[in-house]
Design a protein around this motif. Sequence first.
Motif, PDB file in Angstrom:
ATOM      1  N   ILE A   1       6.084 -61.350  -5.994  1.00 46.45           N
ATOM      2  CA  ILE A   1       6.525 -60.567  -4.830  1.00 46.45           C
ATOM      3  C   ILE A   1       6.731 -59.105  -5.213  1.00 46.45           C
ATOM      4  O   ILE A   1       6.355 -58.188  -4.469  1.00 46.45           O
ATOM      5  N   HIS A   2       7.314 -58.887  -6.391  1.00 44.54           N
ATOM      6  CA  HIS A   2       7.529 -57.506  -6.865  1.00 44.54           C
ATOM      7  C   HIS A   2       6.192 -56.784  -7.032  1.00 44.54           C
ATOM      8  O   HIS A   2       6.051 -55.611  -6.647  1.00 44.54           O
ATOM      9  N   LEU A   3       5.200 -57.485  -7.585  1.00 45.59           N
ATOM     10  CA  LEU A   3       3.877 -56.885  -7.782  1.00 45.59           C
ATOM     11  C   LEU A   3       3.215 -56.595  -6.436  1.00 45.59           C
ATOM     12  O   LEU A   3       2.500 -55.597  -6.283  1.00 45.59           O
ATOM     13  N   PHE A   4       3.451 -57.465  -5.466  1.00 44.85           N
ATOM     14  CA  PHE A   4       2.913 -57.258  -4.114  1.00 44.85           C
ATOM     15  C   PHE A   4       3.469 -55.965  -3.508  1.00 44.85           C
ATOM     16  O   PHE A   4       2.741 -55.193  -2.871  1.00 44.85           O
ATOM     17  N   LYS A   5       4.754 -55.722  -3.734  1.00 42.78           N
ATOM     18  CA  LYS A   5       5.369 -54.477  -3.231  1.00 42.78           C
ATOM     19  C   LYS A   5       4.766 -53.260  -3.928  1.00 42.78           C
ATOM     20  O   LYS A   5       4.509 -52.226  -3.294  1.00 42.78           O
TER      21      LYS A   5
ATOM     22  N   ASP B   1      -7.114 -62.087   1.703  1.00 45.83           N
ATOM     23  CA  ASP B   1      -6.684 -63.479   1.835  1.00 45.83           C
ATOM     24  C   ASP B   1      -6.303 -64.100   0.490  1.00 45.83           C
ATOM     25  O   ASP B   1      -5.394 -64.934   0.414  1.00 45.83           O
ATOM     26  N   VAL B   2      -6.972 -63.670  -0.599  1.00 49.08           N
ATOM     27  CA  VAL B   2      -6.661 -64.202  -1.929  1.00 49.08           C
ATOM     28  C   VAL B   2      -5.262 -63.746  -2.373  1.00 49.08           C
ATOM     29  O   VAL B   2      -4.508 -64.515  -2.981  1.00 49.08           O
ATOM     30  N   THR B   3      -4.906 -62.509  -2.053  1.00 42.71           N
ATOM     31  CA  THR B   3      -3.573 -61.992  -2.379  1.00 42.71           C
ATOM     32  C   THR B   3      -2.498 -62.886  -1.789  1.00 42.71           C
ATOM     33  O   THR B   3      -1.550 -63.286  -2.470  1.00 42.71           O
ATOM     34  N   PHE B   4      -2.657 -63.218  -0.510  1.00 47.93           N
ATOM     35  CA  PHE B   4      -1.643 -64.026   0.177  1.00 47.93           C
ATOM     36  C   PHE B   4      -1.621 -65.465  -0.344  1.00 47.93           C
ATOM     37  O   PHE B   4      -0.554 -66.079  -0.405  1.00 47.93           O
ATOM     38  N   LEU B   5      -2.768 -65.979  -0.725  1.00 46.35           N
ATOM     39  CA  LEU B   5      -2.810 -67.326  -1.281  1.00 46.35           C
ATOM     40  C   LEU B   5      -2.005 -67.374  -2.584  1.00 46.35           C
ATOM     41  O   LEU B   5      -1.229 -68.311  -2.823  1.00 46.35           O
ATOM     42  N   GLY B   6      -2.189 -66.357  -3.437  1.00 45.61           N
ATOM     43  CA  GLY B   6      -1.440 -66.280  -4.689  1.00 45.61           C
ATOM     44  C   GLY B   6       0.058 -66.160  -4.447  1.00 45.61           C
ATOM     45  O   GLY B   6       0.868 -66.800  -5.135  1.00 45.61           O
ATOM     46  N   LEU B   7       0.441 -65.371  -3.446  1.00 42.32           N
ATOM     47  CA  LEU B   7       1.862 -65.180  -3.135  1.00 42.32           C
ATOM     48  C   LEU B   7       2.500 -66.470  -2.619  1.00 42.32           C
ATOM     49  O   LEU B   7       3.599 -66.840  -3.036  1.00 42.32           O
ATOM     50  N   ILE B   8       1.806 -67.146  -1.708  1.00 36.20           N
ATOM     51  CA  ILE B   8       2.343 -68.400  -1.155  1.00 36.20           C
ATOM     52  C   ILE B   8       2.472 -69.451  -2.258  1.00 36.20           C
ATOM     53  O   ILE B   8       3.467 -70.176  -2.323  1.00 36.20           O
ATOM     54  N   THR B   9       1.462 -69.516  -3.137  1.00 34.58           N
ATOM     55  CA  THR B   9       1.508 -70.465  -4.263  1.00 34.58           C
ATOM     56  C   THR B   9       2.688 -70.156  -5.175  1.00 34.58           C
ATOM     57  O   THR B   9       3.412 -71.067  -5.601  1.00 34.58           O
ATOM     58  N   ALA B  10       2.885 -68.875  -5.481  1.00 30.63           N
ATOM     59  CA  ALA B  10       3.988 -68.471  -6.357  1.00 30.63           C
ATOM     60  C   ALA B  10       5.328 -68.843  -5.744  1.00 30.63           C
ATOM     61  O   ALA B  10       6.224 -69.352  -6.434  1.00 30.63           O
ATOM     62  N   CYS B  11       5.490 -68.609  -4.458  1.00 32.03           N
ATOM     63  CA  CYS B  11       6.741 -68.946  -3.768  1.00 32.03           C
ATOM     64  C   CYS B  11       6.956 -70.450  -3.731  1.00 32.03           C
ATOM     65  O   CYS B  11       8.075 -70.942  -3.904  1.00 32.03           O
ATOM     66  N   SER B  12       5.875 -71.191  -3.505  1.00 31.44           N
ATOM     67  CA  SER B  12       5.953 -72.653  -3.443  1.00 31.44           C
ATOM     68  C   SER B  12       6.418 -73.233  -4.775  1.00 31.44           C
ATOM     69  O   SER B  12       7.276 -74.123  -4.816  1.00 31.44           O
ATOM     70  N   HIS B  13       5.871 -72.712  -5.881  1.00 33.00           N
ATOM     71  CA  HIS B  13       6.224 -73.218  -7.205  1.00 33.00           C
ATOM     72  C   HIS B  13       7.577 -72.711  -7.699  1.00 33.00           C
ATOM     73  O   HIS B  13       8.051 -73.159  -8.750  1.00 33.00           O
ATOM     74  N   SER B  14       8.185 -71.777  -6.956  1.00 35.34           N
ATOM     75  CA  SER B  14       9.474 -71.215  -7.372  1.00 35.34           C
ATOM     76  C   SER B  14      10.603 -71.605  -6.427  1.00 35.34           C
ATOM     77  O   SER B  14      11.750 -71.214  -6.649  1.00 35.34           O
ATOM     78  N   GLY B  15      10.283 -72.321  -5.364  1.00 36.49           N
ATOM     79  CA  GLY B  15      11.317 -72.719  -4.401  1.00 36.49           C
ATOM     80  C   GLY B  15      11.764 -71.600  -3.492  1.00 36.49           C
ATOM     81  O   GLY B  15      12.834 -71.677  -2.875  1.00 36.49           O
TER      82      GLY B  15
END
Length: 583
Positions: free
Chosen positions: A298-302, A313-327
């Motif tokens: 998320i920090h890198l996205f900012k 679309d790939v950016t958002f897929l990576g972000l959603i995956t990261a959030c999913s694996h981190s709760g």
Amino acid sequence: MHRASVSPDAFTFPHVLKACGGLQNIGYGRVVHAQIFRHGFEKDVFLQNGLLSFYITCEENNCARIIFDGLRSKDVVSWTLMISAYAQNGQPMEASRIFRDMRRLHVKPDWIALVSVIKAYSDMEDLNQGRCLHGLVIKTGHEFELDLRISLTSLYAKCGHVTAAKSLFDGTEVGDVILWNSMISGFAKNGHATEALELFFEMISRNIEPDAVTVQSSVLASAQLGLLDQAKWIEDFVNNSTFRHNVIVQTALIDMYAKCGSLDSAREIFNRIEDKDVVIWSAMIMGYGLHGRGREAIHLFKEMKNYGTRPNDVTFLGLITACSHSGLVEEGWEIFLCMQDYGIEPHQKHYAGVVDLLGRAGYLEKAYNFVNTMPVEPGGSVWGALLSACKKHRCVQLGEYAAEKLFNLDPLNIGYYVQLSNIYASSRMWDGVAKVRVLMKSKGLNKDFGYSMIEINGKMEAFRMGDRCHPRSDEIYKKLKWLEIMLLECGFIPDTESALHDLDKEEKEMTLCNHSERVAIAYGLISTSRGTTLRITKNLRACVNCHLATKLISKFVDREIVVRDANRFHHFKDGICSCGDYW
């Protein structure tokens, strides 16, 4: 010539058209086209083929098609030009249709036409038609034409028939880089990473100069193997080559290091790239997602937005995956909604990511409602994410429903049956387990064996549960016994619920002690010096018992243990896992 009042003839125009094509001068080319009509050469097939070539060179396929359709007499060159135009411009279906029309009119194709139509079938991954063309190549006596052998090699490799591709490759004497690329890429994209790298090293030893495609495919193969030493060698090769500033290659290196378990190395390469595009940013974000580093993603996205780069679309897929694996449920949900701010339409993988995000956190009802309100028909990835969540939280009824949907979509996918069986087993519904086993047997499906691989001195050693085939088996099991004693002294109690079979307690404990990753850890401890990081790759998801045990092992042996399972990376150190026990 015009100023000298000399009228051009049929031999003049082809050269002028070729010059126009070389300059990509569509305006002047159209003037020449008009002159051809003015001088009465509209029926000259040679000239009309020149016009076809000109418009195709200028990527004006529609104009070329009008000329082609208006030709009363088409020769093999006319057909070949049109087939090549569509094949080279991403319209393989149209290329194949024109080829069929050509064959119906009994026009014998030349090798150039065959190269183009093979490319078309390769792009469509139509192996059956490709094989028919291979037969035609042999019948027409073109089987030793280099370009055709390259095209056929690429076709078989792309369709997953690497044995047939390798046979063609081995029978070709000329060391053309495109041929090597077809084979290396074919191996890498079909799970034959070791063979891809072996071929890459052989290519270098023969002094055949690789290009960006070669390097990118080799980096992909290295990422699949997960060998960190191998990855470092590949990076050194790139840094000492002309590809050290190639953005595509650098992006592949970031992905490679992330998949080899070294985010620090991936970030170093990322930081070195001055002019970052969306692909570079997305690769790094995807790396953080793979390792469950949601906050960093998320920090890198900012940072990316502040940099002025528009996400894709790939950016958002990576972000959603990261959030999913981190709760990070709320953050992941906001990111998903943020996609519409950029006019990005979610794909199945994005929807599956949201279902995983909600389901993994235990919000099964919300996940189910989300699936039911999707604007598109849920695919296998979506129902698969829901089934995984049901397995994690032992939700039998919803798990049965998701499994039924998956059986209809992909009835031969063994993973779905195993997941349902595990849901039944975790709830001690042994009749359900038996029912799934009967269903699997009726379809001829067999469960994949679990195995773990460990990197020792740049090489991978593979182990299965209870494996005693290794030459150092006695030493391994002596170390395993020691590990179990140490675990018991630390107060560790095996989680027998991880053994998803109808066994008694003692049998379950013995089975869990011999899981493949535990065997790999034992081998790593006897094969490396103190303080060395152990890097393990597991083909299945890590079980709860082994996860708990590995945390404790990392503490009392004072080692970092990096485990890459089927879903993500776990970094065990000092009795703690990077996933925070959330995976």
